[in-house]
Design an enzyme around this catalytic site. Sequence first.
Site, mmCIF file in Angstrom:
data_model
loop_
_atom_site.group_PDB
_atom_site.id
_atom_site.type_symbol
_atom_site.label_atom_id
_atom_site.label_comp_id
_atom_site.label_asym_id
_atom_site.label_seq_id
_atom_site.Cartn_x
_atom_site.Cartn_y
_atom_site.Cartn_z
ATOM 1 C CB THR A 1 -0.815 -0.035 1.290
ATOM 2 O OG1 THR A 1 -1.388 1.291 1.259
ATOM 3 C CG2 THR A 1 0.065 -0.475 2.667
ATOM 4 C CE1 TYR B 1 -4.040 -2.235 5.094
ATOM 5 C CE2 TYR B 1 -3.412 -0.072 4.437
ATOM 6 C CZ TYR B 1 -3.802 -1.249 3.835
ATOM 7 O OH TYR B 1 -4.081 -1.793 2.790
HETATM 8 N N1 UFG Z 1 -13.564 11.081 1.758
HETATM 9 C C1 UFG Z 1 -14.735 11.918 2.170
HETATM 10 N N2 UFG Z 1 -15.885 11.387 2.521
HETATM 11 C C2 UFG Z 1 -16.090 10.246 2.696
HETATM 12 C C3 UFG Z 1 -14.954 9.232 2.547
HETATM 13 C C4 UFG Z 1 -13.775 9.589 1.974
HETATM 14 O O1 UFG Z 1 -14.411 13.255 1.874
HETATM 15 O O2 UFG Z 1 -17.139 9.752 3.173
HETATM 16 C C5 UFG Z 1 -12.303 11.399 1.253
HETATM 17 C C6 UFG Z 1 -11.237 11.038 2.308
HETATM 18 O O3 UFG Z 1 -11.092 12.045 3.288
HETATM 19 C C7 UFG Z 1 -10.148 11.111 1.326
HETATM 20 C C8 UFG Z 1 -10.558 10.437 -0.103
HETATM 21 O O4 UFG Z 1 -12.159 10.667 -0.014
HETATM 22 O O5 UFG Z 1 -9.524 12.172 1.044
HETATM 23 C C9 UFG Z 1 -10.451 8.912 -0.418
HETATM 24 O O6 UFG Z 1 -10.915 8.352 0.825
HETATM 25 P P1 UFG Z 1 -11.039 6.921 1.115
HETATM 26 O O7 UFG Z 1 -11.494 6.120 2.194
HETATM 27 O O8 UFG Z 1 -11.870 6.392 -0.433
HETATM 28 O O9 UFG Z 1 -9.675 6.233 0.448
HETATM 29 P P2 UFG Z 1 -8.225 6.472 1.372
HETATM 30 O O10 UFG Z 1 -7.223 7.455 0.554
HETATM 31 O O11 UFG Z 1 -8.498 6.985 2.776
HETATM 32 O O12 UFG Z 1 -7.771 4.973 1.459
HETATM 33 C C10 UFG Z 1 -6.973 4.446 0.710
HETATM 34 C C11 UFG Z 1 -7.604 2.810 0.537
HETATM 35 C C12 UFG Z 1 -7.120 2.159 1.827
HETATM 36 C C13 UFG Z 1 -5.657 2.432 2.022
HETATM 37 C C14 UFG Z 1 -5.318 3.863 2.008
HETATM 38 C C15 UFG Z 1 -3.752 4.042 2.221
HETATM 39 O O13 UFG Z 1 -8.832 2.595 0.361
HETATM 40 O O14 UFG Z 1 -7.348 0.830 1.893
HETATM 41 O O15 UFG Z 1 -5.658 4.432 1.033
HETATM 42 O O16 UFG Z 1 -3.546 5.351 2.642
HETATM 43 F F1 UFG Z 1 -5.212 2.093 3.359
#
Ligand code: UFG
Length: 325
Positions: free
Chosen positions: A117, A141
């Site tokens: 990741t 993680y």
């Molecule tokens: N976001 C929102 N509202 C929501 C959900 C997400 O604004 O309801 C934003 C988050 O703050 C982030 C972006 O959308 O800025 C993407 O969020 P995700 O939860 O879709 O994905 P992440 O970037 O947090 O997570 C991804 C992978 C994880 C991994 C991580 C590593 O999905 O499995 O990157 O940093 F662990």
Amino acid sequence: MRNILITGGAGYIGSHTAKAVAAAGWNPITFDNLSMGHRWAVKWGPLVEADLADIAAIRSAIKGNDIDAVIHFAASSFVGESMKNPLKYFRNNTANTINLLEAMSEAGVPYIVFSSTCAVYGTPQSLPLVESHPRNPVNPYGESKLFIEKTMQWLGELKGLNWAALRYFNAAGADPDGEIGEDHDPETHLIPLVIDAVRGRRPPIRIFGTDYDTADGTAIRDYIHVTDLARAHVFTLQKLMKNGGSIACNLGTGSGHSVRDVIASVARVAGRDVPFEESARREGDPERLVADPTVAFDLLQWKPEIGDLDSIVETAWKWHQAQKK
Ligand code: UFG
């Protein structure tokens, strides 16, 4: 025919990879405890319903299926949950992977492709992220995955294991043929949540943070289509089987999109407004995560085929529309 053990093959990226493995002419054998994965997503080979905590079950799956190589997805993957329950992550992602590596070593299975990741890098010191960027995870993680990267490196040096660590950015979208898609419970990922908000199945999407130092104030991610990710696993395994050695590479597109970009894209694809509200930042979210995918392009001769955001969102939209629930 090569027999490929896919741990977590009933999950989102794992099931798309099982399809790609079958398309490459190999035999995918899914090993999954179905804690997050789905029986319906195992369509291209047998399912061994078992847990990586059970080393005897891993041994018997490897022996009973004459396994040539392993693609290892099975893991817990919620950053936020890892901050609340770190031991779950060190148990599931680290300790259980040691079981897998041990069983592979006993049976002489020489190849593993590991689901790593971009969280292994921690807070970016420079962007886009290159593989040589320091690996300083800021959550359990990322740490649980980094430990396995290092373990594989030692096993490569000391025992001749051929390994790859594929550092995913944001997996997104669904199988373009509509056979499988993203179905997490709980769902925390942006694109499915925005789609559900448009379909009226969830409340308006909350934008986590509008005060980031980005053009529109919202956080930026590199969204990579799940089918492109899946293909990259096949290319990686082919490369390992041909040349041996070790590979550590980013899998992303190299393009960043903000949360507002994603909302606008879903609105275009759905032809409807997206209900949203602005809210505070989510704890632990970096401002920007964008890959430099050059190593994957050069080494694997791989390029994303579904590269632009609207095309990625369109596959997800179609899949969600086809679901009854
Ligand atoms: N976001 C929102 N509202 C929501 C959900 C997400 O604004 O309801 C934003 C988050 O703050 C982030 C972006 O959308 O800025 C993407 O969020 P995700 O939860 O879709 O994905 P992440 O970037 O947090 O997570 C991804 C992978 C994880 C991994 C991580 C590593 O999905 O499995 O990157 O940093 F662990």
